[in-house]
Design a protein around this motif. Structure first.
Motif, mmCIF file in Angstrom:
data_model
loop_
_atom_site.group_PDB
_atom_site.id
_atom_site.type_symbol
_atom_site.label_atom_id
_atom_site.label_comp_id
_atom_site.label_asym_id
_atom_site.label_seq_id
_atom_site.Cartn_x
_atom_site.Cartn_y
_atom_site.Cartn_z
ATOM 1 N N ASP A 1 18.259 82.562 -46.449
ATOM 2 C CA ASP A 1 16.879 82.158 -46.754
ATOM 3 C C ASP A 1 16.185 81.832 -45.445
ATOM 4 N N ASP A 2 14.925 82.222 -45.330
ATOM 5 C CA ASP A 2 14.171 81.765 -44.165
ATOM 6 C C ASP A 2 12.674 81.832 -44.432
ATOM 7 N N TRP A 3 11.938 81.110 -43.616
ATOM 8 C CA TRP A 3 10.491 81.256 -43.577
ATOM 9 C C TRP A 3 10.054 80.970 -42.136
ATOM 10 N N GLY A 4 8.915 81.502 -41.765
ATOM 11 C CA GLY A 4 8.466 81.291 -40.397
ATOM 12 C C GLY A 4 7.062 81.818 -40.186
ATOM 13 N N LEU A 5 6.558 81.624 -38.988
ATOM 14 C CA LEU A 5 5.232 82.099 -38.628
ATOM 15 C C LEU A 5 5.211 82.518 -37.163
ATOM 16 N N ASN A 6 4.313 83.444 -36.864
ATOM 17 C CA ASN A 6 4.021 83.875 -35.503
ATOM 18 C C ASN A 6 2.519 83.871 -35.324
ATOM 19 N N GLY A 7 2.060 83.542 -34.134
ATOM 20 C CA GLY A 7 0.631 83.540 -33.889
ATOM 21 C C GLY A 7 0.305 83.779 -32.429
ATOM 22 N N SER A 8 -0.889 84.273 -32.195
ATOM 23 C CA SER A 8 -1.364 84.454 -30.827
ATOM 24 C C SER A 8 -2.880 84.315 -30.799
ATOM 25 N N LEU A 9 -3.385 83.851 -29.679
ATOM 26 C CA LEU A 9 -4.825 83.742 -29.447
ATOM 27 C C LEU A 9 -5.079 84.167 -28.007
ATOM 28 N N ARG A 10 -5.897 85.193 -27.838
ATOM 29 C CA ARG A 10 -6.170 85.750 -26.517
ATOM 30 C C ARG A 10 -7.683 85.821 -26.311
ATOM 31 N N PHE A 11 -8.125 85.470 -25.115
ATOM 32 C CA PHE A 11 -9.559 85.541 -24.832
ATOM 33 C C PHE A 11 -9.782 85.973 -23.390
ATOM 34 N N ASN A 12 -10.943 86.586 -23.161
ATOM 35 C CA ASN A 12 -11.292 87.057 -21.836
ATOM 36 C C ASN A 12 -11.813 85.901 -20.983
ATOM 37 N N VAL A 13 -11.471 85.945 -19.708
ATOM 38 C CA VAL A 13 -11.967 84.991 -18.723
ATOM 39 C C VAL A 13 -12.761 85.791 -17.699
ATOM 40 N N GLY A 14 -14.067 85.761 -17.822
ATOM 41 C CA GLY A 14 -14.881 86.600 -16.953
ATOM 42 C C GLY A 14 -14.694 88.064 -17.315
#
Length: 623
Positions: free
Chosen positions: A206-219
C-alpha cells in the motif's frame, strides 16, 4: 503452452531488418554530464525512456519498465511487497546511484549497503527515466561504480487529469494531476494512491504520495523553482533469502513502513556575458521501520527475529558555472557540500533482545571540472572530480571519452574510460555486530567501446563492448564475523539496442545483453546475473484511436541462493506483456493491459514464484 523462438534467432532477424530499413526516431537530450548533450553525442552508453513510451506500454510499475533495458537485470523477491533492486553491468545492486529529480536516494544505513528499493516508485508520476552505464564518480561522487539511474518526475501536465486502474491480485490505484501557468510561474502537482493484495503468497503493498514542482522565469535569461516529493508506504513479504512461500519454514512475513521525502530549490541563469550559473540546494529524508520474523536454519545458518527503526537524511548544496570557450570547446566547474546523517535503532532476538543500534554522520566536500573539445569532427570529453569525505581518505575520479564520426554517414565510434569509488556504507562501518571501521572504499575502473549509427531518419543501432574491474569489495567474513575488503570482480559484456519504424504505424525496439563475471581467486558465483538476456517491444498503431503494444523478454539461467536450499541455478524464462490503448475522445483514454500474458511459470529468487497472468484496466480523463 505457446513458445516463441529463442532470443538469439529473433535478434538476428530483427537486426537484419534494422539495417535494411529506416524510421522517424528523434534524438533525445539526456543529462549524462554538466554540459547537456544529445544522446547521439555521448561517449557513455545511455538509455532514455520517455513519457510517451511509458504511456503506450502501460506497464504496472517502474520495475517492469527497467526489465527492458540492455545491461540491467531486475531482482525482485516477493512481488511488489518485497525488496526490488537492479544489477547493472554485473555490479552489485548498491553500485548504482539512483536519483529522483537529480536527488540521490541511496540510503547507506540499510543492510544492503545502500542499494535502492525500486518497488516504491510510482510509474504514473514519472516523466522520463535515464540510465547511464559505467563508473560515474567523476560526475556523481561516491557509489556510482556501475552507473546511474535518474528518475525525472512529471512537469508536462497542462490542466487537470484523473486516472484510475483496477486489476488482478487486488490492484487498485488512483492518480490526480494538475498543472499549468500560475501568473509568471508554471506549476505541477500529482497525487497517487495504490493498493495491491499481492501477486504471490505473503506479498502485499500500500502507498500514497505526491510530487510537485513550481518553476518561474527570473528576467529574460534565468529561471528558478522548487521540487518536492513525499511518499508513505507499507509492504509485507517473506524475508529475503528465506526461500519464500515455497521453502520458508517460518510462515510469518516481514513488514516495512517507509516515509520518504525530498525538497529541492534551484536557480539557473546567466552570470555576466559568458558564464551560466547553476545553484541547487536539496534535502532528502527516509524513515523506515522494519520487523522480521527471521529465517529458520537450513543449508546456511538462519537469522533470528529482528527489527530496526532507521532514520537517514542527506543535504546537498551544489554551485556550478559553465561557459562556451569559442566555437570548439565548453567548460563546466564548481563545488558541492554534502551532509549525510543516519541512525538505526534495532534488535536481534536470541530469546532475549540484543540491541544493534548505530549512527554515523558524514560531511563531504567536492570540486569538479568538465571539458568538451571538438577537434574537427572528433569530440573529446573529460571530467574530473575530487571528493573529501571526513571519515575516509579523499578520492579523485576521472572520466575521458572520444567520439569519432566515420566518413560518409556510416556511424560513429566512441570510447569511454572511467573510474569510480564507493565509500563504505554506515551499516558496513558501524553495525555493532558486523561493522568494521577500518574498511576502505570499493573502487571500479571500466573501458567501454561502442558503435552507433542512424539509418536515415528512421532507425538506429547502438553496440557496446565493455570491461569493468571492481576491487576492494566489501564482504562478510564468517570466520572473523565482520565485514572485510577482499574481493575483486571482473565484469565483461556486450550490449545491443536497436530501433526501427517498420512503417508509419509499426515500430520495433530491440535490446540484447551478454554478461560474463568472474570473482578472482575464487570458485564462488555471483547471484542474479544471467549470461544472456534480451527482448523486443512492438508498437502497432491500428488507426488514429487504437494502439497495441507487446513486450517480449527472455533470459538465460542464473545462479541464486537461499538459506533453506543453498546455492542453485534457476531456469531462464520468457515473458510476454500486452497493452491496448483506445483514445475514446480528446479527453478520455482507456487502457487494457495483460501482464505475463502467456502465464509463464518462473522465479527470480529461490522459492519466490513470479507473478502469473494478470489483467488490468485503466481510464484517464483530462478536464
Amino acid at each position: 503452452m505457446i513458445r516463441i523462438p529463442p532470443f538469439p534467432t529473433v535478434a538476428v532477424i530483427v537486426l537484419f531488418c534494422q539495417v535494411a530499413q529506416a524510421s522517424d526516431i528523434e534524438s533525445i537530450v539526456v543529462t549524462a554530464s554538466r554540459l547537456e548533450r544529445p544522446a547521439t553525442e555521448l561517449t557513455q552508453s545511455a538509455t532514455v525512456i520517455g513519457r510517451d513510451e511509458i504511456d503506450a506500454r502501460q506497464l504496472a510499475n517502474v520495475t517492469e519498465l527497467l526489465r527492458h533495458v540492455a545491461g540491467l537485470n531486475v531482482v525482485q523477491q516477493g512481488g511488489r511487497g518485497g525488496v526490488t533492486s537492479v544489477v547493472l553491468r554485473g555490479g552489485e545492486s548498491n553500485f548504482t546511484v539512483v536519483l529522483i529529480d537529480g536527488i540521490k536516494v541511496n540510503d547507506p544505513t540499510n543492510t544492503r549497503g545502500g542499494s535502492y528499493d525500486f518497488s516504491y516508485l510510482d510509474i504514473g508520476s514519472v516523466e522520463r527515466v535515464e540510465i547511464i552505464r559505467g563508473p560515474m564518480s567523476a560526475l556523481y561522487g561516491s557509489d556510482a561504480l556501475a552507473g546511474v539511474i535518474n528518475i525525472v518526475t512529471r512537469t508536462d501536465v497542462d490542466g487537470v487529469a484523473v486516472n484510475a486502474e483496477v486489476g488482478g491480485h487486488g490492484l487498485q490505484s488512483a492518480r490526480f494531476a494538475m498543472g499549468g501557468d500560475i501568473g509568471a510561474a508554471n506549476g505541477v502537482i500529482t497525487v497517487h494512491a495504490l493498493n495491491e493484495d499481492g501477486d504471490i503468497e505473503g506479498a502485499s503493498y500500500d502507498d500514497w504520495g505526491l510530487n510537485g514542482s513550481l518553476r518561474f522565469n527570473v528576467g529574460e535569461s534565468a529561471d528558478a523553482g522548487v521540487q518536492l516529493r513525499y511518499q508513505n508506504a507499507q509492504s509485507w513479504s517473506f524475508p529475503e533469502d528465506s526461500g519464500g512461500p515455497v521453502y520458508a519454514l517460518l510462515r510469518e512475513v516481514d513488514r516495512r513502513d517507509v516515509e520518504e521525502s525530498h525538497v529541492r530549490l534551484f536557480f539557473n541563469g546567466a552570470t555576466g556575458p559568458d558564464w551560466r550559473t547553476r545553484i541547487a540546494l536539496s534535502h532528502y529524508e527516509r524513515n523506515e521501520n522494519a520487523v522480521s520474523p527471521g529465517i529458520a536454519p537450513g543449508v546456511f545458518d538462519g537469522v533470528p527475529p529482528n527489527g530496526a527503526n532507521s532514520e537517514f537524511s542527506r543535504n546537498l548544496l551544489s554551485v556550478g558555472f559553465s561557459r562556451e570557450l569559442g566555437d570548439d570547446a565548453s567548460l563546466a566547474l564548481g563545488a558541492e557540500w554534502q551532509n549525510e546523517d543516519g541512525e538505526s535503532n534495532g534488535f536481534l532476538d536470541f530469546g532475549f533482545p540484543l540491541p544493534t543500534n548505530f549512527g554515523l554522520e558524514r560531511d563531504t566536500l567536492s570540486a569538479f571540472a568538465e571539458l568538451e573539445y571538438a577537434f574537427g569532427d572528433v569530440q573529446l570529453q573529460a571530467s574530473l572530480r575530487w571528493d573529501d569525505p571526513d571519515d575516509i581518505s579523499s578520492e579523485t575520479s576521472a572520466q575521458f571519452g572520444v567520439l569519432y564520426p566515420l566518413p560518409e554517414n556510416s556511424g560513429a565510434l566512441r570510447v569511454n574510460w572511467s573510474e569510480a569509488f564507493k565509500a563504505p556504507s554506515f551499516f558496513a562501518l558501524a553495525h555493532p555486530l558486523v561493522g568494521n571501521p577500518d574498511l576502505v572504499p570499493e573502487t571500479a575502473v571500466s573501458l567501454d567501446v561502442g558503435y552507433r549509427r542512424s539509418f536515415g531518419t528512421d532507425a538506429r543501432i547502438d553496440v557496446s563492448v565493455y570491461r569493468s574491474e571492481f576491487e576492494n569489495l566489501i564482504d562478510f567474513d564468517p570466520m572473523l564475523f565482520t565485514n572485510v575488503n577482499r574481493s575483486k570482480v571482473i565484469s565483461k559484456g556486450v550490449e545491443l539496442t536497436a530501433e526501427w519504424a517498420v512503417s508509419a504505424s509499426i515500430g520495433l525496439n530491440l535490446h540484447a545483453s551478454y554478461l560474463d563475471t568472474d570473482i578472482k581467486d575464487s570458485d564462488a558465483r555471483l547471484r542474479s546475473r544471467p549470461r544472456w538476456r534480451g527482448g523486443i517491444d512492438v508498437d502497432w498503431r491500428l488507426d488514429d484511436r487504437w494502439l497495441l503494444t507487446a513486450g517480449y523478454l527472455t533470459l538465460a539461467e542464473f545462479w541464486e541462493a537461499s538459506i533453506p536450499t543453498g546455492g542453485l541455478f534457476l531456469d531462464g524464462y520468457q515473458r510476454v506483456d500486452l497493452a491496448l490503448t483506445f483514445d475514446a475522445s480528446e479527453r478520455l483514454k482507456l487502457g487494457l493491459a495483460v501482464d505475463n500474458a502467456l502465464d509463464e511459470d518462473y522465479a527470480e529468487a529461490v522459492g519466490f514464484p513470479g507473478a502469473g497472468m494478470r489483467g488490468r484496466i485503466n481510464a484517464t480523463y483530462r478536464f
